[in-house]
Design a protein around this motif. Structure first.
Motif, PDB file in Angstrom:
ATOM      1  N   ALA A   5       0.828  -1.204   0.000  1.00 36.47           N
ATOM      2  CA  ALA A   5       0.000   0.000   0.000  1.00 36.47           C
ATOM      3  C   ALA A   5       0.863   1.254   0.000  1.00 36.47           C
ATOM      4  CB  ALA A   5      -0.931  -0.008   1.211  1.00 36.47           C
ATOM      5  N   VAL A   6       1.907   1.248   0.825  1.00 35.01           N
ATOM      6  CA  VAL A   6       2.801   2.413   0.913  1.00 35.01           C
ATOM      7  C   VAL A   6       3.534   2.643  -0.401  1.00 35.01           C
ATOM      8  CG1 VAL A   6       4.885   3.312   2.013  1.00 35.01           C
ATOM      9  CG2 VAL A   6       3.088   2.265   3.408  1.00 35.01           C
ATOM     10  N   ALA A  41      -4.945   2.118  -1.433  1.00 35.17           N
ATOM     11  CA  ALA A  41      -5.992   1.140  -1.132  1.00 35.17           C
ATOM     12  C   ALA A  41      -5.928  -0.034  -2.106  1.00 35.17           C
ATOM     13  CB  ALA A  41      -7.366   1.814  -1.199  1.00 35.17           C
ATOM     14  N   GLY A  42      -5.685   0.298  -3.380  1.00 31.76           N
ATOM     15  CA  GLY A  42      -5.555  -0.754  -4.378  1.00 31.76           C
ATOM     16  C   GLY A  42      -4.346  -1.637  -4.125  1.00 31.76           C
ATOM     17  N   GLY A  43      -3.266  -1.024  -3.643  1.00 34.21           N
ATOM     18  CA  GLY A  43      -2.072  -1.805  -3.316  1.00 34.21           C
ATOM     19  C   GLY A  43      -2.335  -2.789  -2.189  1.00 34.21           C
ATOM     20  N   ALA A  44      -3.070  -2.340  -1.176  1.00 31.45           N
ATOM     21  CA  ALA A  44      -3.425  -3.246  -0.079  1.00 31.45           C
ATOM     22  C   ALA A  44      -4.292  -4.383  -0.597  1.00 31.45           C
ATOM     23  CB  ALA A  44      -4.159  -2.471   1.018  1.00 31.45           C
ATOM     24  N   ALA A  48      -3.577  -8.498  -0.672  1.00 30.27           N
ATOM     25  CA  ALA A  48      -4.536  -9.460  -0.122  1.00 30.27           C
ATOM     26  C   ALA A  48      -4.963 -10.462  -1.182  1.00 30.27           C
ATOM     27  CB  ALA A  48      -5.751  -8.721   0.427  1.00 30.27           C
ATOM     28  N   LEU A  49      -5.166  -9.977  -2.398  1.00 25.32           N
ATOM     29  CA  LEU A  49      -5.614 -10.849  -3.481  1.00 25.32           C
ATOM     30  C   LEU A  49      -4.527 -11.846  -3.862  1.00 25.32           C
ATOM     31  CD1 LEU A  49      -7.974 -11.351  -5.417  1.00 25.32           C
ATOM     32  CD2 LEU A  49      -6.937  -9.711  -7.000  1.00 25.32           C
ATOM     33  N   ALA A  65      -0.495  -4.891  -8.328  1.00 28.05           N
ATOM     34  CA  ALA A  65      -0.063  -3.605  -7.785  1.00 28.05           C
ATOM     35  C   ALA A  65       0.080  -2.554  -8.888  1.00 28.05           C
ATOM     36  CB  ALA A  65       1.261  -3.766  -7.036  1.00 28.05           C
ATOM     37  N   ALA A  66       0.630  -2.961 -10.031  1.00 28.85           N
ATOM     38  CA  ALA A  66       0.760  -2.032 -11.154  1.00 28.85           C
ATOM     39  C   ALA A  66      -0.614  -1.564 -11.618  1.00 28.85           C
ATOM     40  CB  ALA A  66       1.504  -2.707 -12.308  1.00 28.85           C
TER      41      ALA A  66
END
Length: 211
Positions: A5-6, A41-44, A48-49, A65-66
């Protein structure tokens, strides 16, 4: 999850000036930091996915992540100028396919990659047909984004392709009704469809983790 996320949020923040340049706008949507929050949020969600999915490999995490960063950038751009720039959308095709091919090579599950390609072609054809029928409702940017999201959803499974696609139209309809009710729009007002497409795909991805 926190680290991903970071990293995604930081990358989106670093691209703040770039998205204003390619959008040719200084809209409040591009100054609000929305893209940073969405990318984080998408990175988190990507972490998880990848952890709960059937593969859970590093290449898969890179792909997700990309896509999270790209979608984080696209939402405020589309809200600001009703465009989905090729400079953000088109590179996602080779990035996703390369990363997911790496995941398939690690696991030997090449069927998932083939399904992702088939889903991308299916959604490209569907959205192109809809844009041809109603060009004022959908643009070519939406068509290209549909293919990218098709790769992602197809990797998860055909069920999620269906859910993500239907959710996009449902979300867009709800947004349109709310804007009409609030008198912020009329029947001729254009509504950015990209955010609904991305939200629909995110909902389908969340469903895949819940299942």
């Amino acid at each position: 999850m926190i680290l991903t996320a970071v990293v995604c949020g930081a990358l989106a923040a670093a691209l703040t000036g770039w998205i204003r340049t390619i959008a040719d706008s200084d809209s409040r949507w591009l100054r609000s930091g929305l893209h940073v929050g969405l990318a984080a949020a998408g990175g988190a969600g990507a972490a998880a996915l990848a952890d709960t999915g059937s593969v859970g490999t590093v290449p898969e995490l890179i792909a997700f992540a990309a896509l999270a960063v790209a979608c984080g950038l696209l939402v405020p751009i589309d809200l600001a100028v009703h465009r989905l720039p090729d400079l953000v959308v088109v590179p996602m095709y080779p990035i996703l396919f390369a990363a997911l091919a790496g995941a398939s090579a690690v696991t030997g599950d090449w069927g998932a990659l083939g399904r992702a390609a088939a889903a991308a072609l299916t959604l490209l054809a569907l959205y192109f047909t809809l844009a041809f029928i109603n060009p004022s409702g959908l643009g070519l940017g939406d068509v290209k984004l549909a293919g990218v999201l098709g790769v992602f959803l197809g990797w998860l499974g055909w069920y999620y392709v269906l859910v993500g696609t239907l959710a996009a139209f449902a979300i867009n309809a709800v947004v349109a009704l709310l804007l009409l009710a609030a008198r912020r729009a009329n029947r001729r007002t254009g509504i950015a469809f990209g955010p609904a497409m991305i939200a629909g795909a995110a909902a389908a991805a969340w469903l895949s983790t819940a299942g």
